[in-house]
Design an enzyme around this catalytic site. Structure first.
Site, mmCIF file in Angstrom:
data_model
loop_
_atom_site.group_PDB
_atom_site.id
_atom_site.type_symbol
_atom_site.label_atom_id
_atom_site.label_comp_id
_atom_site.label_asym_id
_atom_site.label_seq_id
_atom_site.Cartn_x
_atom_site.Cartn_y
_atom_site.Cartn_z
ATOM 1 N N SER A 63 0.793 -1.232 0.000
ATOM 2 C CA SER A 63 0.000 0.000 0.000
ATOM 3 C C SER A 63 0.823 1.277 0.000
ATOM 4 O O SER A 63 0.272 2.353 -0.206
ATOM 5 C CB SER A 63 -0.921 0.022 1.212
ATOM 6 O OG SER A 63 -2.099 -0.650 0.900
ATOM 7 N N LYS A 66 0.455 3.409 -2.950
ATOM 8 C CA LYS A 66 -0.693 4.321 -3.114
ATOM 9 C C LYS A 66 -0.276 5.785 -2.958
ATOM 10 O O LYS A 66 -0.841 6.678 -3.577
ATOM 11 C CB LYS A 66 -1.778 3.980 -2.080
ATOM 12 C CG LYS A 66 -2.347 2.572 -2.232
ATOM 13 C CD LYS A 66 -3.209 2.179 -1.041
ATOM 14 C CE LYS A 66 -3.758 0.762 -1.181
ATOM 15 N NZ LYS A 66 -4.456 0.287 0.027
ATOM 16 N N TYR A 188 -3.303 -2.560 -10.356
ATOM 17 C CA TYR A 188 -3.241 -2.315 -8.906
ATOM 18 C C TYR A 188 -2.345 -3.369 -8.236
ATOM 19 O O TYR A 188 -1.502 -3.044 -7.393
ATOM 20 C CB TYR A 188 -4.663 -2.331 -8.325
ATOM 21 C CG TYR A 188 -4.701 -2.292 -6.820
ATOM 22 C CD1 TYR A 188 -4.450 -1.110 -6.133
ATOM 23 C CD2 TYR A 188 -4.965 -3.440 -6.081
ATOM 24 C CE1 TYR A 188 -4.466 -1.077 -4.746
ATOM 25 C CE2 TYR A 188 -4.984 -3.419 -4.704
ATOM 26 C CZ TYR A 188 -4.736 -2.237 -4.036
ATOM 27 O OH TYR A 188 -4.745 -2.211 -2.665
ATOM 28 N N TYR A 240 -4.621 3.308 8.103
ATOM 29 C CA TYR A 240 -5.912 2.616 8.193
ATOM 30 C C TYR A 240 -6.659 2.987 9.469
ATOM 31 O O TYR A 240 -6.570 4.101 9.933
ATOM 32 C CB TYR A 240 -5.712 1.105 8.068
ATOM 33 C CG TYR A 240 -4.995 0.725 6.812
ATOM 34 C CD1 TYR A 240 -5.475 1.146 5.586
ATOM 35 C CD2 TYR A 240 -3.834 -0.017 6.834
ATOM 36 C CE1 TYR A 240 -4.831 0.803 4.418
ATOM 37 C CE2 TYR A 240 -3.177 -0.361 5.671
ATOM 38 C CZ TYR A 240 -3.687 0.060 4.463
ATOM 39 O OH TYR A 240 -3.046 -0.272 3.323
ATOM 40 N N VAL A 258 1.048 -3.796 3.735
ATOM 41 C CA VAL A 258 0.989 -5.108 4.380
ATOM 42 C C VAL A 258 2.253 -5.960 4.139
ATOM 43 O O VAL A 258 2.376 -7.048 4.684
ATOM 44 C CB VAL A 258 -0.270 -5.922 3.986
ATOM 45 C CG1 VAL A 258 -1.536 -5.260 4.482
ATOM 46 C CG2 VAL A 258 -0.317 -6.199 2.496
HETATM 47 N N1 GLU Z 1 -2.160 -5.433 -2.164
HETATM 48 C C1 GLU Z 1 -2.775 -5.271 -0.891
HETATM 49 C C2 GLU Z 1 -4.271 -5.438 -1.039
HETATM 50 O O1 GLU Z 1 -4.820 -4.909 -1.941
HETATM 51 C C3 GLU Z 1 -2.422 -3.929 -0.324
HETATM 52 C C4 GLU Z 1 -2.954 -3.730 1.058
HETATM 53 C C5 GLU Z 1 -2.014 -3.011 1.988
HETATM 54 O O2 GLU Z 1 -0.797 -2.961 1.812
HETATM 55 O O3 GLU Z 1 -2.518 -2.498 2.983
HETATM 56 O O4 GLU Z 1 -4.927 -6.093 -0.290
#
Ligand code: GLU
Length: 304
Positions: A63, A66, A188, A240, A258
């Site tokens: 993430s 992002k 993504y 989050y 993650v």
């Molecule tokens: N590729 C992970 C997902 O879409 C990213 C989530 C994350 O890093 O929080 O679930």
């Protein structure tokens, strides 16, 4: 300040925290990473850099990607991104579908999965190959041309992206996604499966710490106003639904993934990257958060 001494201390002091979190296993390829890894890099605005542990080992940025896709979209399309995603904390898990239905397919912010998918859709509306654009931006920011995708992780994500696909379909049904769902989901998964080291990440975060300017590139990468806004969204949405306790414990704008990485910004002073794969219940690095809490407490560098 004796930053190297502080890093050496933290690397020892976090040891009792290993084993308290859990490596992400909902993406099977991520579950294979050793839970014992720990790396940390400080990239100072002055150009100095300090590192400890596995700081040169590439890991899945997940993430954290992002944050960089948001930067690209803001650079190309400006404020219109906020017509497609909000800028409020979600209070739900990173991959929750709940608010999306209630809020007509407009995700709360660009850092939850739904918001990142909508942001990526915008990037994909531009001419050119979005994957190359993201990878090349990371290579440029980190000054590391070896940055690339881990194809095994990417395929594992594509095979298990059922919830992300559901989100994309929900947004598509509400008119908040223009492109093809499968193409967006695969792109993504590509951005999430890119790998960087702590050193790469800390260098890539430098403009966020220095009002958009990078002393290493000798260039202004983002405007002051963009930095103000991106750091604000990191502070309120980057961790989050534990963003409040992260602000309480660490007190810095940050973005987690993650894969166990966290990029945190001390505005005007430095960018910090930490990596430790075991996650807490919210999907943030357990040991990484502890290390950052120690760091801001020892150096009094929280923004508060
Ligand atoms: N590729 C992970 C997902 O879409 C990213 C989530 C994350 O890093 O929080 O679930």
């Amino acid at each position: 300040m004796e930053y190297q001494t502080i890093l050496n201390y933290i690397a020892e002091a976090v040891r009792p925290s290993f084993g308290k979190g859990k490596v992400a296993d909902y993406i099977p390829a991520l579950a294979e990473v050793s839970p014992q890894k720990f790396g940390m890099t400080l990239q100072l605005v002055s150009g100095e850099r300090f590192s400890i542990g596995d700081h040169n080992e590439p890991f899945s940025i997940q993430s954290i990607s992002k944050l960089f896709v948001l930067q690209l979209v803001m650079s190309h399309l400006g404020e219109m991104v906020w017509t497609r995603v909000g800028k409020e904390p979600s209070g739900d898990r990173f991959n929750s579908l709940m608010k999306l239905e209630h809020e007509a397919g407009i995700p709360r912010n660009p850092f939850i999965n739904a918001g990142a998918i909508a942001t990526l859709d915008l990037l994909m509306s531009l001419k050119g190959n979005a994957r190359h654009r993201i990878r090349n931006y990371l290579r440029y920011l980190s000054m590391d041309d070896s940055i690339d995708v881990n194809k095994t992780v990417m395929q594992s994500e594509i095979d298990h992206a059922h919830i992300n696909r559901a989100m994309a379909n929900l947004m598509k049904a509400h008119g908040n996604l223009n492109g093809d769902v499968e193409e967006i989901i695969e792109t993504y998964c590509y951005q999430c499966a890119l790998e960087m080291t702590c050193e790469d990440l800390a260098i890539a975060g430098l403009p966020l710490a220095s009002a958009g300017y990078s002393s290493l590139h000798g260039d202004a990468i983002l405007s002051k106003s963009q930095i103000k806004r991106i750091n604000a969204v990191m502070l309120t949405c980057g961790m989050y639904d534990s963003v409040g306790s992260f602000a309480y414990r660490v007190g810095l704008p940050a973005k987690s993934g993650v894969g166990g990485g966290i990029l945190a910004i001390v505005p005007g002073v430095m960018s910090i990257a930490v990596w430790a794969p075991e996650l807490d219940a919210f999907g943030n690095s357990y040991v990484g958060t502890t290390a950052l809490e120690m760091f801001t407490s020892m150096t009094h560098s929280s923004v508060f």
